[in-house]
Scaffold this motif. Structure first.
Motif, PDB file in Angstrom:
ATOM      1  N   ARG A 161      -4.194  27.540 -13.049  1.00  0.00           N
ATOM      2  CA  ARG A 161      -3.616  28.730 -13.678  1.00  0.00           C
ATOM      3  C   ARG A 161      -2.228  28.440 -14.217  1.00  0.00           C
ATOM      4  N   LEU A 162      -1.454  27.762 -13.382  1.00  0.00           N
ATOM      5  CA  LEU A 162      -0.079  27.448 -13.751  1.00  0.00           C
ATOM      6  C   LEU A 162      -0.040  26.531 -14.977  1.00  0.00           C
ATOM      7  N   ALA A 163      -0.851  25.489 -14.966  1.00  0.00           N
ATOM      8  CA  ALA A 163      -0.904  24.557 -16.101  1.00  0.00           C
ATOM      9  C   ALA A 163      -1.311  25.317 -17.361  1.00  0.00           C
ATOM     10  N   TRP A 164      -2.330  26.142 -17.218  1.00  0.00           N
ATOM     11  CA  TRP A 164      -2.817  26.953 -18.327  1.00  0.00           C
ATOM     12  C   TRP A 164      -1.713  27.842 -18.877  1.00  0.00           C
ATOM     13  N   PHE A 165      -0.957  28.429 -17.972  1.00  0.00           N
ATOM     14  CA  PHE A 165       0.118  29.326 -18.373  1.00  0.00           C
ATOM     15  C   PHE A 165       1.205  28.594 -19.158  1.00  0.00           C
ATOM     16  N   LEU A 166       1.626  27.460 -18.637  1.00  0.00           N
ATOM     17  CA  LEU A 166       2.679  26.694 -19.303  1.00  0.00           C
ATOM     18  C   LEU A 166       2.262  26.305 -20.715  1.00  0.00           C
ATOM     19  N   LEU A 167       1.007  25.858 -20.858  1.00  0.00           N
ATOM     20  CA  LEU A 167       0.506  25.462 -22.173  1.00  0.00           C
ATOM     21  C   LEU A 167       0.419  26.655 -23.110  1.00  0.00           C
ATOM     22  N   GLU A 178       9.788  21.619 -25.287  1.00  0.00           N
ATOM     23  CA  GLU A 178      10.850  22.289 -24.542  1.00  0.00           C
ATOM     24  C   GLU A 178      10.667  23.787 -24.722  1.00  0.00           C
ATOM     25  N   ILE A 179      10.213  24.462 -23.678  1.00  0.00           N
ATOM     26  CA  ILE A 179       9.902  25.875 -23.804  1.00  0.00           C
ATOM     27  C   ILE A 179      10.841  26.692 -22.927  1.00  0.00           C
ATOM     28  N   ASP A 180      11.177  27.878 -23.387  1.00  0.00           N
ATOM     29  CA  ASP A 180      11.910  28.740 -22.462  1.00  0.00           C
ATOM     30  C   ASP A 180      11.067  29.948 -22.113  1.00  0.00           C
ATOM     31  N   MET A 181      11.202  30.331 -20.876  1.00  0.00           N
ATOM     32  CA  MET A 181      10.336  31.334 -20.282  1.00  0.00           C
ATOM     33  C   MET A 181      11.187  32.522 -19.872  1.00  0.00           C
ATOM     34  N   PRO A 182      11.127  33.579 -20.656  1.00  0.00           N
ATOM     35  CA  PRO A 182      11.962  34.747 -20.387  1.00  0.00           C
ATOM     36  C   PRO A 182      11.576  35.477 -19.108  1.00  0.00           C
ATOM     37  N   MET A 183      10.385  35.173 -18.565  1.00  0.00           N
ATOM     38  CA  MET A 183       9.911  35.933 -17.408  1.00  0.00           C
ATOM     39  C   MET A 183      10.338  35.298 -16.086  1.00  0.00           C
ATOM     40  N   GLN A 219      14.005  27.549 -18.355  1.00  0.00           N
ATOM     41  CA  GLN A 219      13.873  26.588 -19.441  1.00  0.00           C
ATOM     42  C   GLN A 219      13.263  25.314 -18.881  1.00  0.00           C
ATOM     43  N   ILE A 220      12.199  24.854 -19.524  1.00  0.00           N
ATOM     44  CA  ILE A 220      11.422  23.747 -18.954  1.00  0.00           C
ATOM     45  C   ILE A 220      11.005  22.771 -20.038  1.00  0.00           C
ATOM     46  N   ARG A 221      10.920  21.512 -19.669  1.00  0.00           N
ATOM     47  CA  ARG A 221      10.414  20.529 -20.611  1.00  0.00           C
ATOM     48  C   ARG A 221       9.090  19.984 -20.081  1.00  0.00           C
ATOM     49  N   ASN A 226      -0.916  15.790 -21.294  1.00  0.00           N
ATOM     50  CA  ASN A 226      -2.315  15.418 -21.057  1.00  0.00           C
ATOM     51  C   ASN A 226      -2.790  15.882 -19.687  1.00  0.00           C
ATOM     52  N   ALA A 227      -1.974  15.589 -18.694  1.00  0.00           N
ATOM     53  CA  ALA A 227      -2.325  15.977 -17.334  1.00  0.00           C
ATOM     54  C   ALA A 227      -2.455  17.492 -17.227  1.00  0.00           C
ATOM     55  N   LEU A 228      -1.527  18.213 -17.853  1.00  0.00           N
ATOM     56  CA  LEU A 228      -1.561  19.674 -17.815  1.00  0.00           C
ATOM     57  C   LEU A 228      -2.807  20.204 -18.525  1.00  0.00           C
ATOM     58  N   GLN A 229      -3.142  19.619 -19.640  1.00  0.00           N
ATOM     59  CA  GLN A 229      -4.318  20.064 -20.391  1.00  0.00           C
ATOM     60  C   GLN A 229      -5.598  19.813 -19.596  1.00  0.00           C
ATOM     61  N   ALA A 230      -5.659  18.659 -18.947  1.00  0.00           N
ATOM     62  CA  ALA A 230      -6.827  18.344 -18.122  1.00  0.00           C
ATOM     63  C   ALA A 230      -6.968  19.371 -17.008  1.00  0.00           C
ATOM     64  N   LEU A 231      -5.832  19.683 -16.362  1.00  0.00           N
ATOM     65  CA  LEU A 231      -5.822  20.673 -15.291  1.00  0.00           C
ATOM     66  C   LEU A 231      -6.275  22.042 -15.806  1.00  0.00           C
ATOM     67  N   ALA A 232      -5.686  22.461 -16.909  1.00  0.00           N
ATOM     68  CA  ALA A 232      -5.921  23.808 -17.426  1.00  0.00           C
ATOM     69  C   ALA A 232      -7.369  24.030 -17.826  1.00  0.00           C
ATOM     70  N   SER A 233      -8.011  22.992 -18.326  1.00  0.00           N
ATOM     71  CA  SER A 233      -9.372  23.168 -18.816  1.00  0.00           C
ATOM     72  C   SER A 233     -10.400  23.001 -17.706  1.00  0.00           C
ATOM     73  N   GLY A 234      -9.935  22.773 -16.493  1.00  0.00           N
ATOM     74  CA  GLY A 234     -10.839  22.805 -15.360  1.00  0.00           C
ATOM     75  C   GLY A 234     -11.463  21.460 -14.994  1.00  0.00           C
ATOM     76  N   GLU A 235     -10.965  20.372 -15.577  1.00  0.00           N
ATOM     77  CA  GLU A 235     -11.406  19.064 -15.094  1.00  0.00           C
ATOM     78  C   GLU A 235     -10.699  18.819 -13.771  1.00  0.00           C
ATOM     79  N   SER A 236     -11.405  18.238 -12.837  1.00  0.00           N
ATOM     80  CA  SER A 236     -10.754  18.005 -11.552  1.00  0.00           C
ATOM     81  C   SER A 236      -9.986  16.691 -11.609  1.00  0.00           C
ATOM     82  N   VAL A 237      -8.659  16.794 -11.675  1.00  0.00           N
ATOM     83  CA  VAL A 237      -7.791  15.616 -11.652  1.00  0.00           C
ATOM     84  C   VAL A 237      -7.529  15.234 -10.202  1.00  0.00           C
ATOM     85  N   HIS A 238      -7.875  16.150  -9.300  1.00  0.00           N
ATOM     86  CA  HIS A 238      -7.638  16.042  -7.862  1.00  0.00           C
ATOM     87  C   HIS A 238      -6.144  16.088  -7.532  1.00  0.00           C
TER      88      HIS A 238
END
Lengths: 238, 238
Positions: A161-167, A178-183, A219-221, A226-238
């Motif tokens: 969920r978190l990876a998905w959210f960041l993306l 480099e994204i900033d997150m107002p929330m 604010q996050i970079r 790749n790792a985040l995308q793999a996580l977000a799409s439900g592949e098990s990176v373990h």
DNA sequence: CGCAAGTTTGACGTACATCAAGTAGTGTGG
DNA sequence: CCACACTACTTGATGTACGTCAAACTTGCG
């Protein structure tokens, strides 16, 4: 916890600080017909944590974020809260097209929005196909976003969920790493169906794995797309 | 597990077995303009578990259920599945209004639907305000349903989800206390973000508490509406 | 600077998932 | 109509991801 009172709203007509830049399905920019839209908009300032409308209010206006950010949310009787979506500059919201709003809209920070009277927008849409398509496209985007959230909430783990959210925030705010997150963490948690502790632990874990490096809390970079995308799409990176 | 293959679809034009009865916001039935809609519909038969379209397919048709039932769902790479919604007779679906469908649509049972070409529906809507409002109303209903599901998935317990689901099916299928549920426990679980075991245990618990009495697995009588409503809306009944 | 609010981290509890074994429906062929 | 197999559902025993409670730590604002 903190009582969210309605802000003192100051509507001032025909002072849209930004041009309408929406490009709708088909690629044409249709500036001329959207000028009509701009003509019926009123600029409104909302203080941080103030609400633009509450669940149950008559839904007689539609809004567009100019600066700042907005959340739509619902509170359950015992205090549990679910955020339906966040809206960044350029996004439309409040387009329920039902008699009353089913969610409350609140400003994440001091925010400026343009407010359009629903009746006028409706009759405009009936006469002007460009506006009609714009409204359709907004509704469909909302529907698609909501359905993606359903999949996320129903079947993804906290890390996914978190990876998905960041993306998602990355994409919505231009696609820079480099994204900033107002929330706040609380907002993130209430959007993702988690607790602040779980969100916080997840972020720490992502830092450890070097998927992200924090500049500060808002604010996050992203350093491991790749790792985040793999996580977000439900592949098990373990 | 069981491979879901595309059914042999047999489209036969202008043979809509039921009149269009949709009553749109405002209360008028507008039968005359909806006759236009009926004219472009084609009846299609779908076998149980066959798919009408898959996620990724071009979204060039919109559908209405005549008899049977349909689910829209997404499968993750590792087999996790989320159902976005169920559609009963009278319901429209497939109205993504994006280039491609983002979900797969499958028949719960042997099903008959009417299929409308999207292009024709679109141009119809541009010329005919009644059709336009109908499309809007369908989109908005979909959006509202999806957002309710978000709250349910994000913030409700297993028992609350189940109660919410039973009441929702009740409403959608006419409001009688005796409801039949064309979907399997697996479908319910994948809609509610749970496992079949948790759904099953929940149903057993509701029987014990006499909130429901089962006629058989797909037919149920609600005997504790108040208790179910309290549960579904998030009051802690304990 | 100093307080208050927001965030992080740790210890522990629990609701739901997983694994496993029955039991009851449902369709098929004799 | 019944025997058979097959699938769907139920129930039990156990595991675990995430929630809860609590205490630091950090950040931002008067």
């Amino acid at each position: 916890m903190t009582a969210l009172l309605r802000s003192s709203i100051s509507p001032t007509n025909h002072a849209a600080p930004r041009a309408v830049l929406a490009v709708i399905e088909g690629g044409r920019s249709e500036a001329e017909s959207l000028a009509e839209l701009q003509a019926i908009g009123a600029t409104v300032r909302v203080a941080k944590n103030a609400s633009l409308f509450q669940g149950g209010d008559a839904s007689d206006r539609v809004y567009k974020v100019v600066s700042g950010a907005v959340r739509t949310c619902r509170m359950l009787v015992d205090g549990r809260r679910q955020i339906a979506d966040f809206f960044l500059p350029g996004d439309f919201f409040g387009l329920d097209w039902q008699a009353t709003h089913s969610f409350t809209a609140e400003a994440l920070a001091d925010t400026v929005v343009i407010s359009y009277p629903r009746r006028q927008l409706e009759s405009l849409a009936e006469r002007n196909p460009a506006i009609q398509r714009l409204v359709m496209s907004m509704l469909c985007k909302g529907l698609a976003a909501s359905q993606e959230q359903v999949v996320m909430l129903g079947r993804q783990t906290a890390h996914e969920r978190l990876a998905w959210f960041l993306l998602r925030v990355r994409e919505r705010s231009g696609g820079s790493d480099e994204i900033d997150m107002p929330m706040s963490r609380m907002d993130m948690a209430d959007y993702l169906g988690l607790t602040i502790e779980t969100v916080s632990r997840g972020m720490s874990e992502f830092k450890r794995r070097q998927y992200i490096s924090a500049i500060n809390t808002h604010q996050i970079r992203l350093t491991g797309l790749n790792a985040l995308q793999a996580l977000a799409s439900g592949e098990s990176v373990h």
